[in-house]
Write a protein that holds these residues in place. Structure first.
Motif, PDB file in Angstrom:
ATOM      1  N   GLU A  30       5.085   7.063  -0.521  1.00  0.00           N
ATOM      2  CA  GLU A  30       5.849   5.870  -0.901  1.00  0.00           C
ATOM      3  C   GLU A  30       4.939   4.663  -0.848  1.00  0.00           C
ATOM      4  O   GLU A  30       4.004   4.604  -0.052  1.00  0.00           O
ATOM      5  CB  GLU A  30       7.028   5.648   0.049  1.00  0.00           C
ATOM      6  N   ARG A  31       5.227   3.688  -1.679  1.00  0.00           N
ATOM      7  CA  ARG A  31       4.522   2.412  -1.647  1.00  0.00           C
ATOM      8  C   ARG A  31       5.394   1.438  -0.858  1.00  0.00           C
ATOM      9  O   ARG A  31       6.614   1.420  -1.027  1.00  0.00           O
ATOM     10  CB  ARG A  31       4.241   1.912  -3.052  1.00  0.00           C
ATOM     11  N   ILE A  32       4.759   0.675   0.003  1.00  0.00           N
ATOM     12  CA  ILE A  32       5.496  -0.284   0.832  1.00  0.00           C
ATOM     13  C   ILE A  32       4.913  -1.683   0.657  1.00  0.00           C
ATOM     14  O   ILE A  32       3.788  -1.847   0.184  1.00  0.00           O
ATOM     15  CB  ILE A  32       5.474   0.105   2.322  1.00  0.00           C
ATOM     16  N   GLY A  74       0.804  -1.211   0.000  1.00  0.00           N
ATOM     17  CA  GLY A  74       0.000   0.000   0.000  1.00  0.00           C
ATOM     18  C   GLY A  74       0.838   1.262   0.000  1.00  0.00           C
ATOM     19  O   GLY A  74       2.058   1.229   0.105  1.00  0.00           O
ATOM     20  N   GLN A  75       0.129   2.353  -0.104  1.00  0.00           N
ATOM     21  CA  GLN A  75       0.731   3.680  -0.153  1.00  0.00           C
ATOM     22  C   GLN A  75       0.698   4.305   1.237  1.00  0.00           C
ATOM     23  O   GLN A  75      -0.268   4.155   1.981  1.00  0.00           O
ATOM     24  CB  GLN A  75      -0.065   4.555  -1.126  1.00  0.00           C
ATOM     25  N   VAL A  76       1.753   5.027   1.575  1.00  0.00           N
ATOM     26  CA  VAL A  76       1.794   5.774   2.828  1.00  0.00           C
ATOM     27  C   VAL A  76       0.936   7.022   2.656  1.00  0.00           C
ATOM     28  O   VAL A  76       1.124   7.801   1.719  1.00  0.00           O
ATOM     29  CB  VAL A  76       3.242   6.147   3.207  1.00  0.00           C
ATOM     30  N   PHE A 101       0.528  -1.296   9.909  1.00  0.00           N
ATOM     31  CA  PHE A 101       0.807  -2.039   8.668  1.00  0.00           C
ATOM     32  C   PHE A 101       1.056  -3.515   8.966  1.00  0.00           C
ATOM     33  O   PHE A 101       0.572  -4.393   8.255  1.00  0.00           O
ATOM     34  CB  PHE A 101       2.010  -1.456   7.932  1.00  0.00           C
ATOM     35  N   CYS A 102       1.791  -3.797  10.023  1.00  0.00           N
ATOM     36  CA  CYS A 102       2.088  -5.193  10.369  1.00  0.00           C
ATOM     37  C   CYS A 102       0.831  -5.927  10.822  1.00  0.00           C
ATOM     38  O   CYS A 102       0.622  -7.090  10.466  1.00  0.00           O
ATOM     39  CB  CYS A 102       3.172  -5.257  11.433  1.00  0.00           C
TER      40      CYS A 102
END
Length: 147
Positions: free
Chosen positions: A73-75, A9-11, A30-31
């Motif tokens: 950013e995408r992570i 996903g994107q931040v 996120f985790c």
């Protein structure tokens, strides 16, 4: 890096802190979403948890920051089980968070167990969940305990 990715996903702007990078609690979010996605894909959905009146709880969360993550950013977030105690259903997961360029930005390790949400006490998972637990991606350093 592509192995065991359960969140991409994107931040978002709302996840940025005063230093203009990803805020500390967003890493945990996120985790948690990656773990939830992984369990859901393996057959343990929130409705299954509610049906059995059992839910996961965390005792410890350790976060090692390696690189900054910025706005937009995408992570990608991976999940692996690193420890499981068959007798009392306690577990440990390792998550790795990668930036869009593939660079590892953080490593998060959580330790937890399962709770009976009615009695509000720790419990073992139902026997029928064991086959699902054994499908969780295992780390190279995975440790299974039988005591």
């Amino acid at each position: 890096m592509e192995n065991n990715i359960f969140y991409e996903g994107q931040v978002l702007w709302s996840q940025i802190d005063a230093n203009v990078h990803l805020r500390h609690s967003a890493y945990a979010d996120f985790c948690a979403q990656a773990r939830s996605n992984m369990l859901n894909q393996l057959g343990l959905s929130l409705s299954e948890f509610n049906q059995k009146k059992i839910g996961p709880i965390l005792f410890r969360e350790e976060l090692n920051y390696l690189r900054e993550i910025g706005l937009d950013e995408r992570i990608k977030v991976s999940v692996e089980i690193i420890k499981f105690n068959v007798k009392n259903s306690r577990f440990s997961f390792r998550h790795e968070i990668f930036k869009e360029n593939g660079v590892k930005a953080a490593v998060v390790v959580v330790d937890g167990a399962w709770m009976d949400i009615v009695a509000r006490k720790l419990t073992n998972i139902p026997e029928e969940w064991m086959s699902i637990i054994h499908k969780i991606p295992r780390a190279a350093d995975y440790l299974e305990i039988n005591e």
